[in-house]
Design an enzyme around this catalytic site. Sequence first.
Site, mmCIF file in Angstrom:
data_model
loop_
_atom_site.group_PDB
_atom_site.id
_atom_site.type_symbol
_atom_site.label_atom_id
_atom_site.label_comp_id
_atom_site.label_asym_id
_atom_site.label_seq_id
_atom_site.Cartn_x
_atom_site.Cartn_y
_atom_site.Cartn_z
ATOM 1 N N ALA A 1 -4.578 7.526 -4.381
ATOM 2 C CA ALA A 1 -3.208 7.071 -4.637
ATOM 3 C C ALA A 1 -3.302 5.569 -4.869
ATOM 4 O O ALA A 1 -3.125 4.757 -3.944
ATOM 5 C CB ALA A 1 -2.320 7.386 -3.447
ATOM 6 N N GLY B 1 0.836 -1.213 0.000
ATOM 7 C CA GLY B 1 0.000 0.000 0.000
ATOM 8 C C GLY B 1 0.854 1.239 0.000
ATOM 9 O O GLY B 1 2.032 1.188 -0.366
ATOM 10 N N ASN B 2 0.266 2.358 0.384
ATOM 11 C CA ASN B 2 1.043 3.607 0.472
ATOM 12 C C ASN B 2 0.486 4.476 1.593
ATOM 13 O O ASN B 2 -0.506 4.126 2.225
ATOM 14 C CB ASN B 2 1.042 4.336 -0.881
ATOM 15 C CG ASN B 2 -0.363 4.656 -1.344
ATOM 16 O OD1 ASN B 2 -1.077 5.412 -0.700
ATOM 17 N ND2 ASN B 2 -0.787 4.040 -2.442
ATOM 18 N N HIS B 3 1.132 5.632 1.808
ATOM 19 C CA HIS B 3 0.799 6.464 2.973
ATOM 20 C C HIS B 3 -0.380 7.419 2.770
ATOM 21 O O HIS B 3 -0.620 8.265 3.623
ATOM 22 C CB HIS B 3 2.010 7.320 3.354
ATOM 23 C CG HIS B 3 3.164 6.512 3.850
ATOM 24 N ND1 HIS B 3 3.092 5.755 4.987
ATOM 25 C CD2 HIS B 3 4.406 6.333 3.350
ATOM 26 C CE1 HIS B 3 4.246 5.146 5.177
ATOM 27 N NE2 HIS B 3 5.061 5.470 4.191
ATOM 28 N N SER B 4 -1.109 7.322 1.665
ATOM 29 C CA SER B 4 -2.187 8.291 1.431
ATOM 30 C C SER B 4 -3.207 8.263 2.569
ATOM 31 O O SER B 4 -3.667 7.203 2.990
ATOM 32 C CB SER B 4 -2.892 7.956 0.113
ATOM 33 O OG SER B 4 -4.077 8.711 -0.003
#
Length: 397
Positions: free
Chosen positions: A274, A206-209
């Site tokens: 994102a 995943g990502n930090h959005s």
Amino acid sequence: MLQGKKILIGITGSIAAYKSILLVRLLVKAGAEVKVVMTPAAKDFVAPVVLSTLSRNRVIVDLADGNEWSNHVMLGRWADLFLVAPLSCNTLAKMAHGFCDNILLAVYLSATCPVVVAPAMDEDMWHHPSTQKNLQLIREYGNEVIPVEKGELASGLYGDGRMAEPGDIMSWITERFFRTEELKGKQALVSAGPTYEAIDPVRFVGNHSSGKMGFAIAGELFMRGADVTLVAGPTQQQVQYKGIKLIEVRSADEMLAACSANFLSADITVMAAAVADYAPAARAAEKIKKAAGGLDIALVKTTDILKELGLQKKPGQYLMGFALETNNEKEHAIEKLRSKNLDAIVLNSLRDKGAGFGIDTNKVTIIASDGSETAIGLKSKKAVAADIVSFIIQQHA
Ligand code: CTP
């Protein structure tokens, strides 16, 4: 949305009156002009001086103040909205039966503006047939009632009867009374947040959005009158207005399905999500056990949702994307604008202080397909969202 709106707050004798202090503060901060009237009983719970300081206006508690008569008729005519919060059981009964033994009731009976009440009482009082009947009566007179919440009550009991939280009251009145009509009749589709691509039942790529920017844009489009569908990946964000249709998804595939299903009917689409660019080639059915050595995970590309929507775009549809860059920002953003067939792209550079994931502020440049550039300086994500939506309205509506 509340800038310059005239809100008259009525406070009655209830322990929830302490929340009115924050409510007045929030309204003033949002740009509203606030005046306060109180019942004599309310003074036992909050001091008028606190409210006059926060509202920047004299608080009225008595029908006559020294030698001066308080003009209740003009107060009710001055206001765009009369909000009684908290509304006690006693004042409710008086409102239902036309009593007029204090200034708040005199204002209520003579008010020409909409009247909204936020009741607060203990659970048994709330459920008493006379309370419910009185609520029904004041509804019949045209007043609106903000639902009570379930929770811990002043008595120590748990149940229905808590006054709605100040932030929720703000959202409620804004949604009900202060939506503008700039985008009335338009359908908007917004994506927000990250996507999580499962590795096994407990892990993901995943990502930090945080989803803050997308949620703020959805809220702003809604407040300007659009019907909004928000497709959100896993986030901590709450939709601010109940009228926004929220579709919660997890993976890029799920987001693709939800966006595709809603794109054809959308006049305006903003892809602020994102989306993970890569997902594990296979999802392990069971938790992958730790073993000697490392672990290689084969990744495959996800579908570029925005590009897909760009391919399907029909004349009259407005499509906006985001570009998050760390280098050669403009060049990359313009390339995305062209290759994804967008009307505009919002460029975010992680090199800008105060811009990017997780934080409450942002700094962006909107590049339109006609080559124009609109810079939006560092401000709260909500304020950036307002500017982005104003830009869309100017370009599209
Ligand atoms: N986007 C999308 N689907 C993807 C990847 C991105 O819809 N699988 C959308 C994003 O919502 C955003 C825009 O494409 O509006 C640009 O996303 P960004 O991550 O900046 O760029 P990418 O196209 O993924 O390219 P790169 O990661 O190489 O910069």
